[in-house]
Design a protein around this motif. Structure first.
Motif, PDB file in Angstrom:
ATOM      1  N   PHE A  50     -21.879  19.853  -2.410  1.00 27.06           N
ATOM      2  CA  PHE A  50     -20.816  20.541  -1.676  1.00 27.06           C
ATOM      3  C   PHE A  50     -20.767  20.065  -0.226  1.00 27.06           C
ATOM      4  N   TYR A  51     -21.924  20.014   0.452  1.00 23.72           N
ATOM      5  CA  TYR A  51     -21.968  19.624   1.859  1.00 23.72           C
ATOM      6  C   TYR A  51     -21.527  18.176   2.084  1.00 23.72           C
ATOM      7  N   THR A  52     -21.735  17.324   1.099  1.00 22.80           N
ATOM      8  CA  THR A  52     -21.298  15.922   1.220  1.00 22.80           C
ATOM      9  C   THR A  52     -19.921  15.704   0.606  1.00 22.80           C
ATOM     10  N   ASN A  53     -19.274  16.795   0.208  1.00 23.78           N
ATOM     11  CA  ASN A  53     -17.944  16.731  -0.403  1.00 23.78           C
ATOM     12  C   ASN A  53     -17.942  15.810  -1.634  1.00 23.78           C
ATOM     13  N   ASN A  54     -19.062  15.777  -2.315  1.00 22.94           N
ATOM     14  CA  ASN A  54     -19.269  14.929  -3.494  1.00 22.94           C
ATOM     15  C   ASN A  54     -18.862  13.479  -3.238  1.00 22.94           C
ATOM     16  N   GLN A  55     -19.178  12.998  -2.027  1.00 25.77           N
ATOM     17  CA  GLN A  55     -18.833  11.630  -1.634  1.00 25.77           C
ATOM     18  C   GLN A  55     -20.063  10.733  -1.493  1.00 25.77           C
ATOM     19  N   LYS A  56     -21.240  11.235  -1.852  1.00 22.67           N
ATOM     20  CA  LYS A  56     -22.479  10.472  -1.668  1.00 22.67           C
ATOM     21  C   LYS A  56     -23.313  10.478  -2.934  1.00 22.67           C
ATOM     22  N   ASP A  57     -24.043   9.405  -3.130  1.00 21.68           N
ATOM     23  CA  ASP A  57     -25.054   9.366  -4.181  1.00 21.68           C
ATOM     24  C   ASP A  57     -26.322  10.015  -3.620  1.00 21.68           C
ATOM     25  N   LEU A  58     -26.974  10.833  -4.434  1.00 15.90           N
ATOM     26  CA  LEU A  58     -28.116  11.612  -3.976  1.00 15.90           C
ATOM     27  C   LEU A  58     -29.302  11.449  -4.915  1.00 15.90           C
ATOM     28  N   VAL A  59     -30.471  11.336  -4.338  1.00 12.01           N
ATOM     29  CA  VAL A  59     -31.710  11.333  -5.110  1.00 12.01           C
ATOM     30  C   VAL A  59     -32.461  12.596  -4.727  1.00 12.01           C
ATOM     31  N   GLN A  60     -32.899  13.338  -5.746  1.00  8.34           N
ATOM     32  CA  GLN A  60     -33.591  14.599  -5.512  1.00  8.34           C
ATOM     33  C   GLN A  60     -35.031  14.505  -5.994  1.00  8.34           C
ATOM     34  N   PHE A  61     -35.936  15.024  -5.163  1.00  8.59           N
ATOM     35  CA  PHE A  61     -37.356  15.078  -5.500  1.00  8.59           C
ATOM     36  C   PHE A  61     -37.711  16.438  -6.077  1.00  8.59           C
ATOM     37  N   ARG A  62     -38.870  16.523  -6.685  1.00  2.92           N
ATOM     38  CA  ARG A  62     -39.312  17.700  -7.433  1.00  2.92           C
ATOM     39  C   ARG A  62     -39.297  18.994  -6.617  1.00  2.92           C
ATOM     40  N   HIS A  63     -39.620  18.922  -5.335  1.00  2.63           N
ATOM     41  CA  HIS A  63     -39.660  20.134  -4.515  1.00  2.63           C
ATOM     42  C   HIS A  63     -38.366  20.356  -3.742  1.00  2.63           C
ATOM     43  N   GLY A  64     -37.312  19.616  -4.117  1.00  4.96           N
ATOM     44  CA  GLY A  64     -35.989  19.882  -3.581  1.00  4.96           C
ATOM     45  C   GLY A  64     -35.500  18.980  -2.479  1.00  4.96           C
ATOM     46  N   THR A  65     -36.345  18.137  -1.910  1.00 11.26           N
ATOM     47  CA  THR A  65     -35.884  17.214  -0.875  1.00 11.26           C
ATOM     48  C   THR A  65     -34.846  16.280  -1.479  1.00 11.26           C
ATOM     49  N   ILE A  66     -33.756  16.072  -0.731  1.00  9.46           N
ATOM     50  CA  ILE A  66     -32.661  15.239  -1.211  1.00  9.46           C
ATOM     51  C   ILE A  66     -32.431  14.100  -0.227  1.00  9.46           C
TER      52      ILE A  66
END
Length: 182
Positions: A50-66
């Motif tokens: 939502f914050y990136t307006n679905n304009q970015k590729d994101l990698v998420q780690f197990r404890h939530g860091t993106i």
């Protein structure tokens, strides 16, 4: 993580020997606090999309860091990029910039494209624990200067330390759980 060995110091004062064991210090410095309560990773990812307006590729780690990764990377390259970002933050200095959002959430950003989100609705029921333990969220020997004084935090600062604790947890044991494509 490199461990600095424990040294023993023996002092002689007026014919009496005193032995002092220095405490073990870890490098890089890490906080003692590893919160055992957090919103779901799905909720955290949904907020970042939502914050990136679905304009970015994101990698998420197990404890939530993106980590925001450059467009066009294949999965292996995206993972390598994200691992390098989190390592660079961890091994340099985890400077953070907590940004309150219009929806009441807090986004904790670093000097690299990595983020932790503190979802206000979730932590409402946990604020007592955060207030009690937030100083354990400081890394070893860390001093953060705030308008209220050294290591004196308002509610935003306490929430930021809570959010940043998850980055440390992810950096110490990086495990990628999600690659979101925009």
């Amino acid at each position: 993580m490199k461990k600095i060995e424990i040294k023993t110091l023996v002092c002689f004062f007026f014919g009496v020997s005193i032995t002092v064991n220095a405490t073990e210090k870890l490098f890089p410095p890490v906080p003692e606090w590893q919160p055992d309560f957090s919103p779901s990773n799905e909720a955290l990812l949904e907020m970042m999309v939502f914050y990136t307006n679905n304009q970015k590729d994101l990698v998420q780690f197990r404890h939530g860091t993106i980590v925001i990764v450059p467009d066009g990377l294949n999965p292996e390259e995206a993972h390598e990029f994200a691992l390098k970002v989190i390592s660079d933050i961890y091994h340099f200095h985890p400077d953070m910039n907590p940004t309150p959002m219009k929806d009441g959430n807090l986004v904790v950003q670093y000097n690299h494209p990595a983020f932790n989100i503190v979802i206000d609705e979730f932590i409402e029921g946990h604020m007592g624990k955060i207030q009690k333990h937030h100083l354990k969220g400081l890394a070893t020997d860390e001093v953060l200067i705030t308008p209220s004084g050294n290591n004196v935090f308002d509610e935003v600062g306490m929430k930021a330390l809570y959010g940043r604790a998850f980055m440390f947890m992810d950096a110490q044991n990086p495990e990628i759980i999600n690659l979101h494509r925009h």
